[in-house]
Design a protein around this motif. Structure first.
Motif, PDB file in Angstrom:
ATOM      1  N   GLU A 180       0.826  -1.211   0.000  1.00 18.59           N
ATOM      2  CA  GLU A 180       0.000   0.000   0.000  1.00 18.59           C
ATOM      3  C   GLU A 180       0.858   1.258   0.000  1.00 18.59           C
ATOM      4  O   GLU A 180       0.570   2.214  -0.725  1.00 18.59           O
ATOM      5  N   GLN A 209       2.259   1.697  -3.403  1.00 22.55           N
ATOM      6  CA  GLN A 209       1.250   2.127  -4.371  1.00 22.55           C
ATOM      7  C   GLN A 209       0.996   3.626  -4.279  1.00 22.55           C
ATOM      8  O   GLN A 209       0.711   4.276  -5.280  1.00 22.55           O
ATOM      9  N   ARG A 210       1.108   4.192  -3.097  1.00 23.81           N
ATOM     10  CA  ARG A 210       0.836   5.621  -2.899  1.00 23.81           C
ATOM     11  C   ARG A 210       1.991   6.504  -3.350  1.00 23.81           C
ATOM     12  O   ARG A 210       1.816   7.708  -3.529  1.00 23.81           O
TER      13      ARG A 210
END
Length: 167
Positions: free
Chosen positions: A69, A72-73
């Motif tokens: 996560e 991904q950011r």
């Protein structure tokens, strides 16, 4: 007198036979209780084992999902990297679902498998499975094709996790 004596002797024989059978039943009942106690202890040991394994699997999996996560950011990733990270995240979520299913094994053993029916996008599920298994298939020199007919509904009602497991 002879007849009365024979009847008493027969009654004593029958009483002795009843006593022997009663003792046999008591012993069988004791063995059954001991077996039940052993089975219950084995079930408790299995539950403890599953809880420990679950914890040992969830900890690194949570780290993997968290890092996926975070990655991904991060801005500036090209599209293939974003797709690969999304695949890692979906695969991790799938694995987490499988771990949860293993933990509910007692429900499966009793035949009480809960169905969590909810609407979900069938094409998205199929695409996710294609992506997840397509990499492994191509590594083995295989091609994985997922084809949806024209009459394939976009949304269906059902247990998405159970369908994913089956497929």
């Amino acid at each position: 007198r002879v007849r009365l004596h024979q009847m008493r002797r027969r009654q004593e024989e029958l009483e002795a036979l009843v006593e022997v059978r009663t003792q046999d039943l008591r012993e069988a009942h004791g063995r059954a209780e001991a077996a039940r106690d052993r089975a219950e202890e084995a079930s408790r040991a299995k539950s403890r084992f599953l809880a420990n394994v679950s914890h040992e699997l969830r900890t690194p999996l949570a780290a993997i999902l968290g890092f996926a996560e975070v990655m991904q950011r991060r801005p500036g990733r090209d599209e293939p990297d974003q797709q690969h990270l999304a695949l890692v995240h979906r695969s991790g979520e799938h694995l987490l679902g499988l771990i949860n299913d293993v933990l509910s094994i007692s429900q499966i053993e009793t035949g009480q498998v809960p169905v969590r029916a909810a609407p979900f996008e069938l094409p998205r599920l199929l695409q996710g499975l294609r992506e997840m298994f397509g990499v492994r298939a191509s590594a083995k020199g295989l091609e994985l094709a997922v084809e949806g007919g024209a009459d394939l509904p976009a949304w269906v009602q059902g247990d998405e996790g159970k369908l994913r497991q089956v497929l």
